[in-house]
Motif scaffolding. Sequence first.
Motif, PDB file in Angstrom:
ATOM      1  N   PHE A 121     -73.230  60.434  58.900  1.00 41.09           N
ATOM      2  CA  PHE A 121     -72.710  59.223  59.542  1.00 41.09           C
ATOM      3  C   PHE A 121     -71.365  58.880  58.908  1.00 41.09           C
ATOM      4  N   ILE A 122     -70.370  58.565  59.744  1.00 43.84           N
ATOM      5  CA  ILE A 122     -69.010  58.281  59.268  1.00 43.84           C
ATOM      6  C   ILE A 122     -68.521  56.956  59.840  1.00 43.84           C
ATOM      7  N   ARG A 123     -67.930  56.149  58.981  1.00 40.97           N
ATOM      8  CA  ARG A 123     -67.206  54.953  59.408  1.00 40.97           C
ATOM      9  C   ARG A 123     -65.719  55.245  59.238  1.00 40.97           C
ATOM     10  N   PHE A 124     -64.971  55.252  60.309  1.00 38.20           N
ATOM     11  CA  PHE A 124     -63.563  55.602  60.229  1.00 38.20           C
ATOM     12  C   PHE A 124     -62.697  54.374  59.938  1.00 38.20           C
ATOM     13  N   ASN A 125     -61.690  54.576  59.087  1.00 35.84           N
ATOM     14  CA  ASN A 125     -60.729  53.509  58.836  1.00 35.84           C
ATOM     15  C   ASN A 125     -59.972  53.204  60.130  1.00 35.84           C
ATOM     16  N   PRO A 126     -59.910  51.941  60.552  1.00 43.89           N
ATOM     17  CA  PRO A 126     -59.264  51.605  61.833  1.00 43.89           C
ATOM     18  C   PRO A 126     -57.787  51.998  61.907  1.00 43.89           C
ATOM     19  N   TYR A 127     -57.164  52.185  60.760  1.00 46.33           N
ATOM     20  CA  TYR A 127     -55.730  52.471  60.754  1.00 46.33           C
ATOM     21  C   TYR A 127     -55.431  53.962  60.588  1.00 46.33           C
ATOM     22  N   ARG A 128     -56.476  54.788  60.692  1.00 49.30           N
ATOM     23  CA  ARG A 128     -56.300  56.243  60.610  1.00 49.30           C
ATOM     24  C   ARG A 128     -57.056  56.870  61.779  1.00 49.30           C
ATOM     25  N   GLN A 129     -56.483  56.759  62.972  1.00 48.32           N
ATOM     26  CA  GLN A 129     -57.163  57.130  64.203  1.00 48.32           C
ATOM     27  C   GLN A 129     -57.332  58.640  64.361  1.00 48.32           C
ATOM     28  N   LYS A 130     -56.508  59.441  63.696  1.00 40.31           N
ATOM     29  CA  LYS A 130     -56.558  60.886  63.891  1.00 40.31           C
ATOM     30  C   LYS A 130     -57.923  61.458  63.517  1.00 40.31           C
ATOM     31  N   ASP A 131     -58.558  60.886  62.507  1.00 35.62           N
ATOM     32  CA  ASP A 131     -59.867  61.392  62.077  1.00 35.62           C
ATOM     33  C   ASP A 131     -60.863  61.387  63.228  1.00 35.62           C
ATOM     34  N   SER A 132     -60.974  60.261  63.923  1.00 31.58           N
ATOM     35  CA  SER A 132     -61.958  60.151  65.004  1.00 31.58           C
ATOM     36  C   SER A 132     -61.599  61.063  66.169  1.00 31.58           C
ATOM     37  N   GLU A 133     -60.313  61.220  66.441  1.00 31.28           N
ATOM     38  CA  GLU A 133     -59.887  62.094  67.534  1.00 31.28           C
ATOM     39  C   GLU A 133     -60.286  63.539  67.259  1.00 31.28           C
ATOM     40  N   VAL A 134     -60.049  64.006  66.032  1.00 30.99           N
ATOM     41  CA  VAL A 134     -60.409  65.380  65.677  1.00 30.99           C
ATOM     42  C   VAL A 134     -61.923  65.545  65.608  1.00 30.99           C
ATOM     43  N   ALA A 135     -62.624  64.511  65.138  1.00 27.07           N
ATOM     44  CA  ALA A 135     -64.081  64.587  65.025  1.00 27.07           C
ATOM     45  C   ALA A 135     -64.723  64.852  66.386  1.00 27.07           C
ATOM     46  N   VAL A 136     -64.192  64.244  67.441  1.00 26.07           N
ATOM     47  CA  VAL A 136     -64.706  64.492  68.792  1.00 26.07           C
ATOM     48  C   VAL A 136     -64.601  65.973  69.128  1.00 26.07           C
ATOM     49  N   GLN A 137     -63.465  66.551  68.819  1.00 27.55           N
ATOM     50  CA  GLN A 137     -63.237  67.973  69.109  1.00 27.55           C
ATOM     51  C   GLN A 137     -64.164  68.873  68.292  1.00 27.55           C
ATOM     52  N   CYS A 138     -64.649  68.359  67.163  1.00 22.83           N
ATOM     53  CA  CYS A 138     -65.515  69.157  66.283  1.00 22.83           C
ATOM     54  C   CYS A 138     -66.996  68.857  66.486  1.00 22.83           C
ATOM     55  N   GLY A 139     -67.331  68.223  67.598  1.00 21.68           N
ATOM     56  CA  GLY A 139     -68.727  68.050  67.958  1.00 21.68           C
ATOM     57  C   GLY A 139     -69.398  66.790  67.478  1.00 21.68           C
ATOM     58  N   TYR A 140     -68.641  65.844  66.939  1.00 15.50           N
ATOM     59  CA  TYR A 140     -69.228  64.580  66.497  1.00 15.50           C
ATOM     60  C   TYR A 140     -69.401  63.638  67.689  1.00 15.50           C
ATOM     61  N   ASN A 141     -70.441  62.826  67.616  1.00 17.62           N
ATOM     62  CA  ASN A 141     -70.651  61.760  68.594  1.00 17.62           C
ATOM     63  C   ASN A 141     -69.888  60.541  68.093  1.00 17.62           C
ATOM     64  N   VAL A 142     -68.739  60.279  68.679  1.00 18.58           N
ATOM     65  CA  VAL A 142     -67.852  59.203  68.232  1.00 18.58           C
ATOM     66  C   VAL A 142     -67.938  58.044  69.209  1.00 18.58           C
ATOM     67  N   ALA A 143     -68.038  56.838  68.687  1.00 23.55           N
ATOM     68  CA  ALA A 143     -68.144  55.651  69.535  1.00 23.55           C
ATOM     69  C   ALA A 143     -67.259  54.535  69.005  1.00 23.55           C
ATOM     70  N   LEU A 144     -66.742  53.745  69.931  1.00 22.08           N
ATOM     71  CA  LEU A 144     -66.008  52.537  69.566  1.00 22.08           C
ATOM     72  C   LEU A 144     -67.033  51.472  69.188  1.00 22.08           C
ATOM     73  N   SER A 145     -67.067  51.089  67.923  1.00 26.97           N
ATOM     74  CA  SER A 145     -68.024  50.077  67.465  1.00 26.97           C
ATOM     75  C   SER A 145     -67.618  48.692  67.936  1.00 26.97           C
ATOM     76  N   ASN A 146     -66.383  48.324  67.662  1.00 22.58           N
ATOM     77  CA  ASN A 146     -65.871  47.029  68.090  1.00 22.58           C
ATOM     78  C   ASN A 146     -64.368  46.970  67.852  1.00 22.58           C
ATOM     79  N   GLN A 147     -63.777  45.881  68.282  1.00 21.51           N
ATOM     80  CA  GLN A 147     -62.382  45.608  67.972  1.00 21.51           C
ATOM     81  C   GLN A 147     -62.349  44.589  66.843  1.00 21.51           C
ATOM     82  N   GLN A 148     -61.570  44.898  65.816  1.00 23.39           N
ATOM     83  CA  GLN A 148     -61.552  44.052  64.631  1.00 23.39           C
ATOM     84  C   GLN A 148     -60.227  43.309  64.507  1.00 23.39           C
ATOM     85  N   THR A 149     -60.278  42.235  63.755  1.00 23.10           N
ATOM     86  CA  THR A 149     -59.148  41.319  63.660  1.00 23.10           C
ATOM     87  C   THR A 149     -58.321  41.573  62.411  1.00 23.10           C
TER      88      THR A 149
END
Length: 378
Positions: A121-149
């Motif tokens: 399980f991974i929690r991605f830093n909101p200010y480093r979007q590249k991680d989540s983008e690549v994770a999708v390509q590598c077979g991870y189930n990535v979801a938008l949890s929420n929008q933060q302030t």
Amino acid sequence: MKKFYSFVLHDDVKKYRELLKRVDSYTVYHEPKFLLAEEKAEESPVNIFVYDDGVNIALLPSIKRNIGAIDGLENFSGYYDLKTPHEYSAVLASEQSAELYAKFFNALDEYCHDENIIFQFIRFNPYRQKDSEVAVQCGYNVALSNQQTYIDLEDSAENIFANYSSHARRDVRVAMRKKLYGNCILPTNDNVEIFRRLYVLNMQRLNAKKFFYFNAEYFSTLLTDNDFAKLIFVKHAEEVIAAAILLFSKNFAYYHLSCFNYAFAKFCPMDYLIHSCINISKSYQKKILHLGGGSSTLKKFKQKFSNHRVNYYIAHKIFDVVTYQKICDEYLKIHDDADINFMPLYRGECDKKVIAPPRFTVTIFKTFHLLQERRWAA
């Protein structure tokens, strides 16, 4: 030399510090002392997973937990799962390259298969979007949890205050009339204990999940002998009525934990605490104060102070589907009422335990991100 390997952080902190020198940047959530504090809270080791091809490097700290330590799953001792430390994580690399990130994730996948690690399980830093983008390509189930302030601290103090909601401006003025004042204070043993006690009372009143119940060693490790964790007190006269921990990175301040004394609720101490955190972060020349997200009520509270939002993504991956299913089947024999939407299912009960509330009139505002994270891997 192996291209991919791992080691336990507390066994070789020096080695980890040397690796950090080879990456292009990192956040406060990768600081050795922050991760060592997480070890205290999780009571499980932080492992550093490293891809190193001799030229480039990529790494990810993760908490490695033995599934066999869960009641009823003793037969699965020797199988493990991973989760990134609370609160935000990111793959650190010698260069911001999608190809390098992909090499890391693919090597991690192979390593987990070989080492009986079945889930991550991974929690991605909101200010480093590249991680989540690549994770999708590598077979991870990535979801938008929420929008933060977040607060744009490069704006003037006057404009920041003007952009508060009318209710927030009113409440800050109420606090000022009550002569509340907020300061960044030294994390002496006494001050750390004041924060811990107030925080614990808040957690108990809320019947908080075990995940949020940080122990004394966590606070001591996090707050002492470092310059990235700041302790903020709001006082009325000489009494501490609200408090927060801010975490500082190069350009960022993160609103980490906070609490207040409900007996002073009419003095609006939480509004004044946020106001103080903004001014203090600005005085340290930070560019962003990240307030985070949380439950619907908490998100609405934070949104009173800013219209700025950033996407927060989480992800999971099952490395061994067959074994994962066997573990879940065994777990369901014991917990036939388990929440089948919780990921991983077999950690539902042990991660959702609550602490019985005492009779105190105290409550809290805390960044309860995982309460909204599709109930994944709390």
